[in-house]
Design an enzyme around this catalytic site. Structure first.
Site, mmCIF file in Angstrom:
data_model
loop_
_atom_site.group_PDB
_atom_site.id
_atom_site.type_symbol
_atom_site.label_atom_id
_atom_site.label_comp_id
_atom_site.label_asym_id
_atom_site.label_seq_id
_atom_site.Cartn_x
_atom_site.Cartn_y
_atom_site.Cartn_z
ATOM 1 N N ASP A 8 9.056 4.771 8.185
ATOM 2 C CA ASP A 8 8.602 6.100 8.868
ATOM 3 C C ASP A 8 7.776 7.053 8.003
ATOM 4 O O ASP A 8 7.254 8.143 8.315
ATOM 5 C CB ASP A 8 9.788 6.914 9.374
ATOM 6 C CG ASP A 8 10.613 7.222 8.118
ATOM 7 O OD1 ASP A 8 10.462 7.159 6.863
ATOM 8 O OD2 ASP A 8 11.942 7.803 8.427
ATOM 9 N N GLY A 9 7.251 6.557 6.632
ATOM 10 C CA GLY A 9 6.471 7.499 5.805
ATOM 11 C C GLY A 9 7.096 8.626 5.144
ATOM 12 O O GLY A 9 6.302 9.250 4.484
ATOM 13 N N ARG A 25 3.749 14.030 -7.211
ATOM 14 C CA ARG A 25 3.936 13.557 -8.300
ATOM 15 C C ARG A 25 2.517 13.688 -8.996
ATOM 16 O O ARG A 25 1.476 13.741 -8.353
ATOM 17 C CB ARG A 25 4.005 11.855 -8.215
ATOM 18 C CG ARG A 25 5.454 11.636 -7.366
ATOM 19 C CD ARG A 25 5.665 10.285 -7.419
ATOM 20 N NE ARG A 25 4.834 9.202 -6.680
ATOM 21 C CZ ARG A 25 4.944 8.030 -6.622
ATOM 22 N NH1 ARG A 25 6.365 7.475 -7.097
ATOM 23 N NH2 ARG A 25 4.025 7.066 -6.072
ATOM 24 N N LYS A 46 4.508 12.158 -2.394
ATOM 25 C CA LYS A 46 5.201 11.149 -1.716
ATOM 26 C C LYS A 46 6.409 11.648 -0.758
ATOM 27 O O LYS A 46 7.095 12.674 -0.930
ATOM 28 C CB LYS A 46 6.096 10.478 -3.087
ATOM 29 C CG LYS A 46 6.867 9.466 -2.773
ATOM 30 C CD LYS A 46 7.444 8.829 -3.742
ATOM 31 C CE LYS A 46 8.348 7.555 -3.561
ATOM 32 N NZ LYS A 46 9.080 7.014 -4.870
ATOM 33 N N GLY A 88 0.704 -1.096 0.047
ATOM 34 C CA GLY A 88 -0.019 -0.068 -0.053
ATOM 35 C C GLY A 88 0.808 1.076 -0.123
ATOM 36 O O GLY A 88 2.179 1.170 0.091
ATOM 37 N N GLY A 122 2.691 3.560 1.434
ATOM 38 C CA GLY A 122 3.324 3.551 2.773
ATOM 39 C C GLY A 122 3.923 4.889 3.233
ATOM 40 O O GLY A 122 4.108 5.274 4.323
ATOM 41 N N ARG A 123 4.132 5.842 1.988
ATOM 42 C CA ARG A 123 4.460 7.168 2.515
ATOM 43 C C ARG A 123 4.142 8.081 1.337
ATOM 44 O O ARG A 123 4.628 9.029 0.976
ATOM 45 C CB ARG A 123 6.093 7.338 2.227
ATOM 46 C CG ARG A 123 6.796 6.629 1.032
ATOM 47 C CD ARG A 123 8.070 6.269 1.352
ATOM 48 N NE ARG A 123 8.560 5.692 0.419
ATOM 49 C CZ ARG A 123 9.541 5.662 -0.627
ATOM 50 N NH1 ARG A 123 10.310 6.800 -0.444
ATOM 51 N NH2 ARG A 123 10.167 5.031 -1.654
ATOM 52 N N ASP A 133 3.993 -4.477 -7.623
ATOM 53 C CA ASP A 133 3.308 -3.104 -7.178
ATOM 54 C C ASP A 133 4.054 -2.005 -7.490
ATOM 55 O O ASP A 133 3.688 -0.680 -7.123
ATOM 56 C CB ASP A 133 3.502 -3.204 -5.484
ATOM 57 C CG ASP A 133 4.785 -3.324 -5.155
ATOM 58 O OD1 ASP A 133 5.708 -4.420 -5.457
ATOM 59 O OD2 ASP A 133 5.480 -2.236 -4.502
ATOM 60 N N ASN A 134 5.282 -1.996 -8.423
ATOM 61 C CA ASN A 134 5.655 -0.928 -9.265
ATOM 62 C C ASN A 134 5.344 -0.820 -10.332
ATOM 63 O O ASN A 134 6.082 -0.351 -11.323
ATOM 64 C CB ASN A 134 7.305 -0.889 -8.876
ATOM 65 C CG ASN A 134 7.733 -0.982 -7.508
ATOM 66 O OD1 ASN A 134 6.987 -0.212 -6.779
ATOM 67 N ND2 ASN A 134 8.834 -1.058 -7.009
#
EC number: 2.7.7.-
Length: 494
Positions: A134-135, A185, A122, A99, A101-102, A261-262
């Site tokens: 840590d995001g 982005r 991002k 997911g 994550g950051r 996922d990319n």
């Protein structure tokens, strides 16, 4: 020189019109979440071209309020910020739930005269999908993504875009303590193969269908009238992905982390981590030093893309129905990828169409380039300049095996003679860039940026936005990388 004090004006009311179609899919797809504020933010870099495409009014774009929005310190009215959930295969192994994550999706901005575009921050802080992270993103990786996404766009390669980087002195620990940054982005959609894998793996067929219908209706409308719309979707994504990978190979680009996922469902280059443009040509080169098995080496990228498409096909199988229909939808990859690569390599040779002869010469060249580790970008650019009138010696001097390159150049001239034409020098110059974002250039810009000197970032952006021009003021950036460049190691950490 710090950009944060240049051209800032008092806050004005933004004229951004937001749509939130992804948010409308329902709570199974995301967690509503505001970005976490970045401490004392400042501008690092901005893309004026992207701002214009989004229709940002100049007065607001240069205001304190814009800085606050793109640092994640102010949620613009009308947006519905969220972090989306997805899953995926990482390095060929099922990784389970992943997911954003950051990253925080603000929503879609309506653009003047064009389609709406999603805007994502991002590095905007912890989300429920951060796992052990840590995001945050660091200045180093944000600069690399900002510059490379805009460089790829200028090369004509489908990609997400970058609008700006906001920085902060807020510390972030990676291999060492670095400083935080947020890169904004932009893309028509950030939906990935992994979104489909998530709902398929968790046996949520209704959510899987909702997502597939959304993607078809918004981005692949022609699939709706097909006998099997979901098989048609898989085939359309297969064709786009095959064409994308051919463009990567032709320009010598390595992604570094081709996990499912990319992989963009729209066939875009997404998630710039340990990427690299080839220096000395080595088909076995792996640009991610964490990739110990070489899974994502340059020569394996086409194979891995097909593997990832197979994983997408498995995820879509509950909707497609018959496995044979899914396999048939994947089949075009085997012809589209080589056909697109042949066409692009022929263009690099100045030929409008590929043929058996252009394929043979290309293969001989690749074999010689690999044997001598000849610089990829410089070789092809010099070949184009030779076609435009420069001496053949500028090409020959790149090789120790002069007899080998002389023989290939003779074959090249004979091919042209048989066709009764000269190479299309203009086509070659537009197919073989003079400038790419080499790792050492990014490293130099990052080193200066860490001292709050962002001038090289700005200058690199200006050059990379026009990679086929000569840029006499920066001719050194089109030259050979320094010896120390071969020791640069790029990891997934950011």
């Amino acid at each position: 020189m710090q950009d944060s004090q240049i051209g800032l004006r008092p806050a004005t009311q933004p004229t951004m019109a937001w749509r939130n179609r992804f948010a409308a899919l329902g709570p199974a797809f995301y967690t509503p979440l505001a970005p976490i504020a970045l401490r004392d933010p400042y501008w690092v870099a901005r893309s004026e071209a992207m701002a214009s495409a989004l229709g940002l009014q100049d007065e607001w774009w240069h205001s304190h309020e814009a800085l606050a929005v793109f640092a994640g310190n102010h949620v613009p009215e009308g947006s519905r910020p969220l972090a989306s959930v997805y899953s995926g295969h990482q390095f060929g192994v099922w990784a389970g739930q992943l997911g954003d994550g950051r990253a925080i999706l603000l929503g879609e901005m309506e653009t003047p005269g064009g389609p709406s575009l999603e805007v994502q921050l991002k590095g905007s802080g912890l989300t429920p999908y951060s796992r052990m992270g840590d995001g945050r993103a660091v200045l180093r990786s944000s600069i690399r993504e900002f510059l490379c996404s805009e460089a790829m766009q200028a090369l004509g390669i489908p990609t997400t875009h970058a609008l700006c980087i906001t920085g902060s002195d807020q510390p972030v620990r990676r291999e060492e303590v670095e400083t935080a940054a947020v890169v904004t982005r932009v893309a028509p959609s950030f939906i990935r193969f992994g979104h489909f894998e998530h709902f398929s793996h968790h046996d949520q067929p209704d959510a899987l269908k909702t997502l597939a219908d959304f993607v078809i209706d918004q981005f692949y409308a022609s699939c709706r009238s097909a006998a099997n719309p979901y098989a048609a979707l898989l085939e359309a994504v297969t064709r786009r992905t095959a064409a994308l990978i051919a463009q990567w190979q032709a320009v010598g680009f390595m992604h570094g982390v081709m996990n499912t996922d990319n992989m963009s469902i729209l066939g875009l280059t997404i998630d710039y981590g340990p990427f690299q443009f080839m220096d000395g040509f080595d088909p076995n080169h792996t640009c991610n030093h964490s990739d110990h098995s070489g899974r994502y080496a340059y020569k394996r990228q086409p194979q891995i893309a097909h593997w990832n498409l197979f994983a997408l096909g498995q995820a879509l199988l509950p909707l497609i129905g018959e496995p044979d229909d899914a396999m048939a939808a994947l089949e075009p990859y085997k012809t589209v990828f080589p056909g697109e690569l042949d066409r692009r390599m022929a263009a690099k040779l100045g030929m409008a169409h590929a043929s058996g002869a252009t394929r043979a010469i290309t293969q001989e060249l690749l074999t010689l380039l690999a044997r001598e580790r000849t610089d990829w970008t410089i070789f092809w650019r010099r070949l184009a300049q030779h076609a435009a009138g420069a001496s053949a010696d500028t090409v020959r001097e790149l090789f120790h095996e002069r007899a080998a390159i002389d023989r290939i150049l003779l074959q090249y001239r004979e091919l042209l003679a048989l066709d009764g034409q000269a190479p299309d020098a203009d086509l070659m110059l537009k197919s073989n860039p003079a400038f790419v974002l080499r790792n050492y250039l990014a490293e130099q810009a990052i080193a200066l940026a860490k001292q709050k000197d962002f001038r090289m970032v700005h200058e690199l952006l200006a050059v990379l936005e026009h990679p086929f021009d000569d840029h006499p003021a920066h001719v050194g950036w089109a030259g050979f990388p320094p010896d120390w460049a071969s020791h640069i190691q790029i990891s997934c950490s950011s």
